[in-house]
Design an enzyme around this catalytic site. Structure first.
Site, PDB file in Angstrom:
ATOM      1  N   TRP A 292     -61.775  32.281 -15.654  1.00  0.00           N
ATOM      2  CA  TRP A 292     -61.392  32.603 -14.270  1.00  0.00           C
ATOM      3  C   TRP A 292     -62.255  31.854 -13.276  1.00  0.00           C
ATOM      4  O   TRP A 292     -61.920  31.759 -12.102  1.00  0.00           O
ATOM      5  CB  TRP A 292     -61.454  34.108 -14.028  1.00  0.00           C
ATOM      6  CG  TRP A 292     -62.853  34.692 -13.889  1.00  0.00           C
ATOM      7  CD1 TRP A 292     -63.941  34.443 -14.667  1.00  0.00           C
ATOM      8  CD2 TRP A 292     -63.283  35.643 -12.907  1.00  0.00           C
ATOM      9  NE1 TRP A 292     -65.028  35.177 -14.239  1.00  0.00           N
ATOM     10  CE2 TRP A 292     -64.655  35.927 -13.163  1.00  0.00           C
ATOM     11  CE3 TRP A 292     -62.654  36.293 -11.847  1.00  0.00           C
ATOM     12  CZ2 TRP A 292     -65.396  36.823 -12.392  1.00  0.00           C
ATOM     13  CZ3 TRP A 292     -63.399  37.195 -11.083  1.00  0.00           C
ATOM     14  CH2 TRP A 292     -64.744  37.448 -11.357  1.00  0.00           C
ATOM     15  N   ASP A 293     -63.361  31.293 -13.761  1.00  0.00           N
ATOM     16  CA  ASP A 293     -64.242  30.501 -12.907  1.00  0.00           C
ATOM     17  C   ASP A 293     -63.455  29.414 -12.184  1.00  0.00           C
ATOM     18  O   ASP A 293     -63.662  29.163 -10.994  1.00  0.00           O
ATOM     19  CB  ASP A 293     -65.344  29.855 -13.746  1.00  0.00           C
ATOM     20  CG  ASP A 293     -66.131  30.865 -14.562  1.00  0.00           C
ATOM     21  OD1 ASP A 293     -65.500  31.671 -15.272  1.00  0.00           O
ATOM     22  OD2 ASP A 293     -67.366  30.850 -14.499  1.00  0.00           O
ATOM     23  N   GLU A 422     -68.949  42.807 -16.622  1.00  0.00           N
ATOM     24  CA  GLU A 422     -68.877  42.855 -18.083  1.00  0.00           C
ATOM     25  C   GLU A 422     -69.881  43.821 -18.714  1.00  0.00           C
ATOM     26  O   GLU A 422     -69.981  43.884 -19.939  1.00  0.00           O
ATOM     27  CB  GLU A 422     -69.068  41.441 -18.643  1.00  0.00           C
ATOM     28  CG  GLU A 422     -67.913  40.519 -18.280  1.00  0.00           C
ATOM     29  CD  GLU A 422     -68.133  39.073 -18.708  1.00  0.00           C
ATOM     30  OE1 GLU A 422     -67.143  38.374 -18.931  1.00  0.00           O
ATOM     31  OE2 GLU A 422     -69.314  38.646 -18.807  1.00  0.00           O
ATOM     32  N   LYS A 490     -72.858  44.010 -13.391  1.00  0.00           N
ATOM     33  CA  LYS A 490     -73.350  42.675 -13.706  1.00  0.00           C
ATOM     34  C   LYS A 490     -73.205  41.699 -12.542  1.00  0.00           C
ATOM     35  O   LYS A 490     -74.107  40.907 -12.264  1.00  0.00           O
ATOM     36  CB  LYS A 490     -72.595  42.119 -14.922  1.00  0.00           C
ATOM     37  CG  LYS A 490     -72.990  40.693 -15.294  1.00  0.00           C
ATOM     38  CD  LYS A 490     -72.167  40.161 -16.457  1.00  0.00           C
ATOM     39  CE  LYS A 490     -72.555  38.721 -16.783  1.00  0.00           C
ATOM     40  NZ  LYS A 490     -71.746  38.159 -17.885  1.00  0.00           N
ATOM     41  N   GLN A 491     -72.048  41.742 -11.872  1.00  0.00           N
ATOM     42  CA  GLN A 491     -71.738  40.685 -10.908  1.00  0.00           C
ATOM     43  C   GLN A 491     -70.712  41.192  -9.906  1.00  0.00           C
ATOM     44  O   GLN A 491     -70.297  42.338  -9.937  1.00  0.00           O
ATOM     45  CB  GLN A 491     -71.174  39.471 -11.639  1.00  0.00           C
ATOM     46  CG  GLN A 491     -69.864  39.769 -12.371  1.00  0.00           C
ATOM     47  CD  GLN A 491     -69.388  38.601 -13.213  1.00  0.00           C
ATOM     48  OE1 GLN A 491     -70.143  38.027 -13.991  1.00  0.00           O
ATOM     49  NE2 GLN A 491     -68.136  38.258 -13.077  1.00  0.00           N
TER      50      GLN A 491
END
Length: 731
Positions: A292-293, A422, A490-491
């Protein structure tokens, strides 16, 4: 003339980084390598099956370096000139100067070039450290007959990605490099060492011949530099702020553009991985897979400037649709399930099943780039006849087969997923995933109107009744059902609802999401996260908070070549294009307030303390090229080009009450370049807070522009500005 150390376009150093992972990279969308690296990679060439699939290592003839005795050396420098996409190593001795230049040719993308120039007043000999070995762990390489005084090797990958995928072949012709170069009677001489790579013998030899001809004509470097100049003229970000920020922006855009084919290329392109083409060996940098980056983090920056390049990314997803259909069927669902990790075929190649099975938000991420492309171009033909609709409808079909009906809540759920965060898996109703599913279905239904075809009723049913979690007690979006306040993430995850998803929410809810998740986001998480927090605070006009978030990105940028690492401690993927993409979005969609919507391109500028002005060159919207210059008291918009295929004249609108007033800029012909410049400057009023481009409903002119801004005095002030106000200028 700028000193090299102060030139934002040149990254220079006296010594190379001790960690070879942080060397400058060279790529052109087809070939990529690290400077002085022993391997290169070819776009779309993978070796290994499914979970063992990785970019195939191809030996690099550019693994060559100038070598002189330390006692002879007076000066030495290494530099990456991003304006021309060239790496240089220069040594100065008492009797001569030697310079090595390396580049992946921007125009002729099957060529890598090593040029060495000696200049001296007496005969000199320079040794070269040559480490090339014609061997690879991923290819069954063999040697063929020499060709035009060059070496020829070829071979195929060892193991296909899936049984139905044929082995890929690599053919290389390269000029051998001697152990030393001698300058005898001349005062200056340049040697050109070429490497050509392709997938057939015929093609690679033609590419090599072409390179030789250009070298003989003295045009090999000039054409490469000219191609980069054209790119920078068409897309550029200039900021009045610290040099570190200027170089970060230029470096990010350089590495992203390096990952894409040249303008006008019609060859297949096989996606952008987090570490780019220069990285992706087995067990490193996500093995060169596409995540997905590419879609969520890198793509929006490319689309804003170059829809043509954006189409390469869309076509990659179209070509891998067959694999995505297989993935969905294998899991027992309809439609297409794009792989969490993708290589050549679209089959899932993630080595760990949990990610491939559960990070299904990738489907919505892919859908978003098709949606953004359509809004920016209104390219109906691409969806009607080039496969775009097949992707959109297949994703919509997947979501409808993936949801389950909850009798208790009387809505549709999506269960057993992993969100972008994640740290949590097997959760129900990830708010990010479900919101994307809803967006996917709504866009698919809207698109059917323009394509003049019906859609299944289930699309509307699911879109209207899918659960998008919200905690009314605490006024925020929980990451998933059962998320507990204070749990670490996580992000960037929930904060993506505001941007890029643009889910309608109040400023209070947006602020709560930002503050709650900022406090629990892992400070050692991946680099792109803080850019999204910065954009969120910019939306709320919290300039100081936005600046704090953006500064968290800088520890991920390594000197001297501005290579990003995934994590601030240097671990993770290197040349981390994902982090660069997030950082660029903080500028292109944060400071400017650009928002890609169905009916208009909005912009709403804001500035932080260390940025006083921002110039964006070459935004492409509905076939028009537009330049923007923002400062705290002046906003300038320039329509610079109307492309031949342009069908949509533009106006600037202000709100639903104030009328759009189109301006005629002269007769329009397809061969003319149109230029109009308007400025609004009124130091007694606040700077403009909201503007939007949109298609005019009625306009007699082929091209129209107007600009103004809301003020506290409302529409009457706007009318006054149009009639002789000295702060409103045009030309």
């Amino acid at each position: 003339m700028l000193d090299v150390e102060d030139d934002p376009w040149i990254f220079s150093t006296k010594s190379l980084p001790s960690d070879s992972r942080l060397m400058a990279t060279m790529a052109n969308g087809y070939l990529g390598t690290r400077v002085y690296g022993k391997v290169l990679h070819v776009n779309g060439i993978y070796n290994g099956s499914v979970g063992d699939c990785h970019r195939a290592d191809v030996p690099s003839p550019l693994h060559v370096r100038l070598c002189v005795k330390k006692e002879e050396l007076l000066d030495e420098s290494f530099s990456l000139d991003v304006k021309s996409g060239t790496f240089s190593h220069t040594i100065q001795c008492s009797t001569f100067t030697a310079r090595q230049q390396l580049f992946a040719h921007r125009l002729h993308r099957h060529l890598l070039v090593n040029m060495i120039t000696l200049r001296g007043s007496s005969p000199v000999c320079v040794n070269l450290e040559v480490n090339f070995r014609a061997e690879s762990q991923d290819l069954d390489l063999r040697g063929g007959p020499d060709y035009c005084n060059a070496k020829y090797i070829y071979g195929s990958t060892l193991t296909p990605e899936v049984p139905s995928c044929p082995l890929k072949t690599v053919h290389m012709v390269y000029t051998p490099v001697p152990q030393c170069l001698t300058l005898s009677s001349e005062q200056e001489k340049t040697w050109v060492f070429l490497t050509a790579v392709s997938e057939t013998e015929k093609d690679v030899k033609e590419r090599f011949d072409q390179g030789l001809s250009l070298a003989d004509e003295g045009r090999l470097f000039s054409l490469h530099a000219k191609a980069w100049t054209q790119l920078w003229e068409g897309s550029r970000i200039a900021v009045e702020g610290p040099l570190i920020l200027q170089q970060a922006l230029i470096g990010c855009l350089y590495y992203l553009l390096s990952s894409l084919p040249p303008l006008g290329s019609d060859e297949h392109f096989n996606g952008i991985s987090p570490g780019g083409l220069s990285n992706g060996q087995q067990n490193e940098d996500y093995w060169g897979h596409v995540f997905w980056d590419q879609d969520t983090w890198i793509y929006p920056n490319i689309l804003l400037f170059y829809p043509e390049m954006a189409r390469h990314i869309l076509k990659y997803r179209i070509r891998t649709l067959e694999g995505a259909l297989h993935n969905a069927e294998e899991q027992g669902y309809k439609g297409a399930k794009f792989p969490w990790e993708s290589a050549l075929t679209g089959y899932e190649v993630c080595p760990e099943n949990i990610y491939g099975d559960q990070e299904i938000h990738i489907n919505g991420d892919v859908l978003m780039i098709f949606r953004q492309y359509y809004y920016m171009t209104k390219d109906v033909d691409f969806f009607a006849s080039s496969g775009g609709w097949d992707v959109v409808s297949s994703i919509a079909g997947y979501w409808c087969s993936r949801v389950v009906w909850s009798e208790e809540e009387e809505c549709y759920h999506i269960t057993g997923v992993m969100p972008p965060d994640e740290y949590h898996s097997d959760v129900n109703n990830s708010v990010y995933t479900n919101a994307l599913a809803q967006i996917s279905l709504n866009f698919a239904m809207d698109l059917t109107k323009d394509l003049q075809q019906p859609f299944p009723e289930i699309w509307s049913e699911v879109a209207n009744k899918i659960k998008v979690p919200f905690d009314h007690k605490n006024n925020f979006h929980p990451e998933y059902d059962g998320y507990k306040l204070g749990d670490q993430v996580k992000q960037a995850d929930v904060v993506l609802l505001g941007y890029p998803l643009m889910i309608p929410m109040s400023p209070e809810h947006r602020r709560n999401d930002l503050q709650i998740y900022e406090a629990v986001t892992d400070p050692d998480g991946p680099a792109m996260t803080w850019s999204m927090f910065a954009i969120g605070y910019m939306e709320l006009k919290e300039a100081k908070l936005a600046e704090q978030q953006l500064k968290k990105c800088f520890p991920n940028i390594t000197d001297p070549f501005k290579i990003w690492t995934e994590n601030a401690d240097g671990s993770g993927a290197v040349n981390f294009l994902t982090g660069m993409g997030g950082f660029l979005q903080a500028i292109l969609f944060g400071y400017t307030g650009f928002r890609i919507t169905e009916k208009c391109l909005q912009f709403d500028p804001i500035f932080t303390g260390d940025v006083t002005a921002l110039s964006i060159t070459g935004v492409c919207y509905l076939g028009n090229k537009i330049d923007f210059t923002f400062s705290k008291d002046l906003t300038t918009v320039e329509l610079t080009i109307v492309l031949d295929s342009q069908k949509y004249p533009l106006v600037i609108a202000f709100d639903d009450v104030t009328p759009c007033i189109p301006l005629q800029i002269g007769k329009n012909t397809s061969s003319m370049v149109h230029y109009i410049k308007w400025s609004l400057k009124n130091p007694s009023f606040p700077p403009p807070r909201y503007f939007s481009f949109k298609e005019p409903t009625k306009c007699k002119f082929s091209v129209a522009f107007i600009m103004a801004g809301k003020t506290e005095r409302g529409a009457s002030t706007f009318q006054q500005l149009l009639h002789g106000n000295p702060y409103f200028t045009y030309g």
